[in-house]
Design a protein around this motif. Structure first.
Motif, short mmCIF file in Angstrom:
data_model
loop_
_atom_site.label_atom_id
_atom_site.label_comp_id
_atom_site.label_asym_id
_atom_site.label_seq_id
_atom_site.Cartn_x
_atom_site.Cartn_y
_atom_site.Cartn_z
N ALA A 218 15.98 28.60 -10.16
CA ALA A 218 16.58 27.59 -11.36
C ALA A 218 15.83 26.01 -11.40
O ALA A 218 15.90 25.34 -12.12
N ASP A 219 15.31 26.01 -10.25
CA ASP A 219 15.04 24.41 -10.09
C ASP A 219 13.30 24.44 -10.16
O ASP A 219 12.83 23.55 -9.81
N HIS B 224 7.20 24.11 -9.26
CA HIS B 224 8.25 23.01 -8.98
C HIS B 224 7.62 21.67 -8.74
O HIS B 224 7.10 21.39 -7.79
N ARG C 106 16.99 35.66 -7.20
CA ARG C 106 17.19 34.25 -7.39
C ARG C 106 16.28 33.45 -6.71
O ARG C 106 16.05 32.35 -7.09
N TRP D 175 6.63 28.58 -15.36
CA TRP D 175 6.66 29.98 -14.86
C TRP D 175 5.30 30.83 -15.53
O TRP D 175 5.09 30.49 -16.81
N ASN E 287 15.62 28.46 -5.12
CA ASN E 287 16.26 28.70 -6.31
C ASN E 287 15.51 28.81 -7.35
O ASN E 287 14.87 27.63 -7.60
#
Length: 125
Positions: free
Chosen positions: A110-111, A100, A47, A115, A108
């Motif tokens: 998810a932020d 990001h 994660r 990719w 994290n």
């Protein structure tokens, strides 16, 4: 839009070193935090980032890998690196770079907005 392409993964023996690369293209003029994540065989992707670097060059490492990893980047050529030393069998994983949008780094996954496809590292004992 940013495209990320990782390379440098290989099969190595424990104790060895590798340098992974991540080439970025697209909207690279914008400030990004860049990070590395990994996913071990049969497990979900971790994660939290194992290493990250801000647009200003500040680095952060996960406690589990601190001391063995070094993240850096070549700003002129938009390449992100991850040097991994003293490789262990438990480092076996697919390694992903991610970006990001912003000046700070997030832990994290998810932020992260973009990719790569990953590069495989296999460490044998």
């Amino acid at each position: 839009q940013v495209r990320l392409v990782e390379s440098g993964g290989a099969s190595v023996q424990a104790g060895g070193s590798l340098r992974l690369s991540c080439a970025a293209s697209g909207a690279t003029y914008r400030p990004y935090c860049m990070a590395w994540f990994r996913q071990a065989p049969g497990k979900e992707r971790e994660r939290e980032a194992i290493a990250s670097i801000t647009s200003g060059g500040s680095t952060t490492y996960a406690d589990s890998v601190k001391g063995r990893l070094s993240i850096s980047k070549d700003n002129a050529n938009f390449i992100l690196y991850l040097q991994i030393n003293s490789l262990k069998p438990e480092d076996t994983a697919m390694y992903y770079c991610a970006a990001h949008l912003g000046t700070g780094c997030m832990k994290n996954g998810a932020d992260y907005d973009y990719w790569g496809q990953g590069t495989q590292v296999t460490v044998s004992s």
